[in-house]
Scaffold this motif. Structure first.
Motif, short mmCIF file in Angstrom:
data_model
loop_
_atom_site.label_atom_id
_atom_site.label_comp_id
_atom_site.label_asym_id
_atom_site.label_seq_id
_atom_site.Cartn_x
_atom_site.Cartn_y
_atom_site.Cartn_z
N PRO A 187 2.67 15.04 29.10
CA PRO A 187 3.69 14.01 29.72
C PRO A 187 3.61 12.82 28.90
CG PRO A 187 2.28 14.99 31.66
CD PRO A 187 1.80 15.52 30.19
N VAL A 188 4.76 12.16 28.70
CA VAL A 188 4.92 11.02 27.94
C VAL A 188 5.49 9.91 28.57
CG1 VAL A 188 5.68 10.14 25.58
CG2 VAL A 188 4.79 12.30 25.72
N SER A 189 5.04 8.62 28.59
CA SER A 189 5.55 7.51 29.02
C SER A 189 5.71 6.44 28.00
CB SER A 189 4.73 7.07 30.37
OG SER A 189 5.27 6.06 31.05
N GLY A 190 6.58 5.68 27.79
CA GLY A 190 6.69 4.63 27.07
C GLY A 190 6.01 4.96 25.53
N GLY A 191 6.23 6.17 25.19
CA GLY A 191 5.83 6.66 23.70
C GLY A 191 4.36 6.95 23.80
N GLU A 192 3.67 6.66 25.00
CA GLU A 192 2.24 7.15 24.86
C GLU A 192 2.10 8.34 25.91
OE1 GLU A 192 0.08 5.30 23.27
OE2 GLU A 192 1.49 3.81 22.59
N LEU A 193 1.05 8.97 25.52
CA LEU A 193 0.29 10.12 26.26
C LEU A 193 0.00 9.90 27.66
CD1 LEU A 193 -1.60 12.14 23.79
CD2 LEU A 193 0.78 12.64 24.78
N ALA A 194 0.49 10.13 28.72
CA ALA A 194 0.16 9.94 29.99
C ALA A 194 -0.88 10.97 30.56
CB ALA A 194 1.38 10.19 31.27
N ASP A 195 -1.05 11.95 29.75
CA ASP A 195 -2.22 13.04 30.41
C ASP A 195 -2.60 13.93 29.05
OD1 ASP A 195 -3.65 14.86 31.39
OD2 ASP A 195 -2.26 15.58 32.95
N ASP A 196 -3.73 13.68 28.74
CA ASP A 196 -4.31 14.54 27.52
C ASP A 196 -5.26 15.60 28.01
OD1 ASP A 196 -6.85 13.70 28.51
OD2 ASP A 196 -7.33 12.49 26.69
N ALA A 197 -4.85 16.14 29.19
CA ALA A 197 -5.66 17.48 29.44
C ALA A 197 -5.57 18.76 28.41
CB ALA A 197 -5.16 17.76 30.81
N ARG A 198 -4.16 18.90 27.95
CA ARG A 198 -3.89 19.98 27.23
C ARG A 198 -4.40 19.85 25.63
NH1 ARG A 198 1.91 22.83 27.94
NH2 ARG A 198 1.27 24.07 29.88
N LEU A 199 -4.65 18.42 25.15
CA LEU A 199 -5.21 18.14 23.96
C LEU A 199 -6.81 18.72 24.07
CD1 LEU A 199 -2.56 16.15 24.12
CD2 LEU A 199 -3.80 15.13 22.20
N ARG A 200 -7.38 18.01 25.02
CA ARG A 200 -8.78 18.39 25.35
C ARG A 200 -8.98 19.84 25.51
NH1 ARG A 200 -9.99 16.71 29.95
NH2 ARG A 200 -7.99 15.66 30.72
N ALA A 201 -8.22 20.70 25.86
CA ALA A 201 -8.48 22.14 25.90
C ALA A 201 -8.67 22.82 24.50
CB ALA A 201 -7.28 22.58 26.78
N HIS A 202 -8.00 22.26 23.44
CA HIS A 202 -7.94 22.66 22.07
C HIS A 202 -8.97 22.15 21.17
CE1 HIS A 202 -4.52 25.05 22.55
NE2 HIS A 202 -3.87 24.24 23.15
N VAL A 203 -9.88 21.23 21.95
CA VAL A 203 -11.12 20.55 21.07
C VAL A 203 -12.17 21.57 20.50
CG1 VAL A 203 -13.07 18.98 21.34
CG2 VAL A 203 -10.84 18.12 21.97
N ASP A 204 -12.59 22.29 21.30
CA ASP A 204 -13.44 23.28 20.99
C ASP A 204 -13.04 24.27 19.68
OD1 ASP A 204 -15.31 22.53 23.05
OD2 ASP A 204 -14.84 24.38 24.25
N THR A 205 -11.83 24.60 19.69
CA THR A 205 -11.19 25.47 18.61
C THR A 205 -11.21 24.46 17.39
OG1 THR A 205 -10.04 26.95 19.85
CG2 THR A 205 -9.13 26.41 17.65
N LEU A 206 -10.46 23.35 17.58
CA LEU A 206 -10.53 22.41 16.21
C LEU A 206 -11.97 21.81 15.55
CD1 LEU A 206 -7.45 20.42 17.67
CD2 LEU A 206 -7.35 21.98 15.94
N ALA A 207 -12.90 21.67 16.81
CA ALA A 207 -13.94 21.07 16.35
C ALA A 207 -14.73 22.17 15.48
CB ALA A 207 -14.85 20.54 17.36
N GLU A 208 -14.53 23.32 15.89
CA GLU A 208 -15.48 24.45 15.34
C GLU A 208 -14.78 24.79 13.89
OE1 GLU A 208 -16.25 29.32 15.74
OE2 GLU A 208 -15.68 28.17 17.57
N LEU A 209 -13.68 24.79 13.77
CA LEU A 209 -12.98 24.86 12.29
C LEU A 209 -13.26 23.84 11.48
CD1 LEU A 209 -9.33 26.13 13.65
CD2 LEU A 209 -11.05 27.37 12.26
N LEU A 210 -13.43 22.46 12.04
CA LEU A 210 -13.42 21.40 11.14
C LEU A 210 -15.08 21.43 10.82
CD1 LEU A 210 -11.24 18.76 12.88
CD2 LEU A 210 -10.96 19.94 10.71
N ASP A 211 -15.91 21.71 11.94
CA ASP A 211 -17.46 21.80 11.51
C ASP A 211 -17.61 22.72 10.62
OD1 ASP A 211 -17.84 19.69 13.41
OD2 ASP A 211 -18.29 20.82 14.91
N ARG A 212 -17.09 23.73 10.49
CA ARG A 212 -17.30 24.90 9.71
C ARG A 212 -16.57 24.72 8.24
NH1 ARG A 212 -15.71 30.06 13.03
NH2 ARG A 212 -16.31 31.00 11.05
#
Length: 395
Positions: free
Chosen positions: A24-49
């Motif tokens: 969801p986006v409101s006024g150009g800003e993210l209104a909910d970041d739940a889906r972004l947080r869901a991918h943190v594990d995958t992205l963090a692991e790749l970057l840390d490696r």
């Protein structure tokens, strides 16, 4: 066999990672970041490696209020991750390839919204998707591809199925977890109870047809608009307001489909009572006593239904929730959704089917489920025993 991040040597490797951060986006800003947080594990692991990560994603649809660039998403990912995340306003052009080439190990860039390009609205088989401009343009800048976008895996668009024919491809951690739970639904403990609610009547009837025909469901409990449609199909008088809502929403033809299901299977339960609004308050009426108020639509299931359904749910080996039981956004009519969902946490195994169901779980603050899916349509596809195009491409 599907390879996972355990099979990927990441150090210095340029990895294209498809995630689903459509939010969801409101006024150009993210209104909910739940889906972004869901991918943190995958992205963090790749970057840390030591991977060099190019992030692919979509946001909204053309003409919609949420159709936007991914600049805000990049900013939020930069905050969520301990590694730097930049933004590039291109997806597969020379500018995008150059930006990926400039990444150092442990750095990421969010490429532009894939849906800014017409090809992403078309469905292709993987070989044809691999020959689209988007894939042909970006693939030369990448050494590997990771698909973590389970929520979009029921689609066969280029960014989802086009890279595996061209690059070594892997499932991210979100995709891996979802498949571990949902790809073997027939192996979960029985009795298996599906709770179908919400307003997507055609989808719910399709799910009921599929799981009953395949003997995946021991019981199907209906609530929400699908529950009202089943009541109408069984000859119940729900009053003018509810009937008009079903008609205006384009669901009138679904009554016949629901009637055929009720005639074919005795494993479908319909509400015993409903809640309507009277003088601004919740008022419960037994279905047999309707229409008590012809101008008041059914907004929730009543306490008798909550008790009956709750008993069935608590004794289930596996309960699958898909859709709320009523208008849970209004406190007076959240009782059905809350009661059934809380009962599900006491079942042997509980699965939340994503989408609106997961949103209701978050809003009501209910915890204790064994699995909360990140995807609505994708979860439904697996829960009915069908295959997902993006997953098949990874195989």
């Amino acid at each position: 066999m599907i390879r996972t991040l355990d099979d990927l040597d990441c150090e210095g490797v340029a990895v294209g990672v498809r995630i689903d951060i459509n939010s969801p986006v409101s006024g150009g800003e993210l209104a909910d970041d739940a889906r972004l947080r869901a991918h943190v594990d995958t992205l963090a692991e790749l970057l840390d490696r030591g991977a060099r990560v190019a992030i692919l994603a979509h946001q909204g649809r053309p003409g919609g209020d949420d159709f936007a660039t991914l600049a805000a998403h990049a900013d939020r990912l930069d905050e969520l991750l301990d590694r730097p995340v930049d933004y590039c306003d291109a997806t597969f052009s020379v500018a995008a390839r150059d930006r990926v080439a400039a990444l150092d190990s442990g750095e990421a860039v969010v490429l532009e919204n894939t849906r800014f390009y017409a090809e992403e609205y078309m469905e292709f088989d993987p070989e044809r998707a691999a020959d689209t401009h988007l894939v042909r343009g970006l693939a030369p800048a990448l050494d590997a591809y990771v698909n973590d976008a389970f929520a979009a895996a029921h689609r066969s668009q280029p960014s989802l199925v086009g890279f595996p024919p061209r690059l070594p491809s892997y499932a991210g951690r979100v995709m891996e977890r979802e498949l571990d739970v949902l790809d073997a639904i027939e192996e979960t403990p029985t009795p298996r109870v599906y709770v179908l609610g919400g307003a997507k009547v055609g989808d719910s009837i399709g799910v009921a047809e599929s799981v009953l025909e395949r003997d995946l469901a021991d019981t199907v409990l209906t609530a929400g608009v699908i529950g009202n449609v089943c009541l109408l199909a069984g000859g119940a008088e729900l009053g003018d307001a509810t009937a008009e809502f079903v008609y205006d929403a384009g669901y009138w033809d679904e009554i016949d489909r629901a009637g055929d299901l009720l005639d074919s299977y005795d494993r479908i339960e319909v509400p015993e009572d409903v809640a309507i609004e009277r003088d601004g308050d919740r008022h419960e009426v037994a279905v047999a006593d309707l229409p008590a108020e012809t101008d008041a639509p059914a907004m929730d299931v009543g306490s008798r239904t909550i008790a009956t359904y709750g008993g069935i749910i608590e004794s289930a080996g596996t309960v699958i929730l898909n859709g709320p039981a009523g208008v849970f956004e209004e406190a007076a009519f959240a009782e059905g959704t809350r009661g059934l969902y809380e009962a599900a946490t006491r079942a042997e195994q509980s699965i939340v089917g994503g989408g609106d169901t997961a949103a209701a779980v978050r809003q009501l603050g209910i915890e204790g489920f064994d699995h909360v899916s990140t995807g609505g349509g994708a979860a439904l596809t697996l829960l009915t025993g069908d295959a997902l195009p993006a997953v098949e491409a990874l195989r």
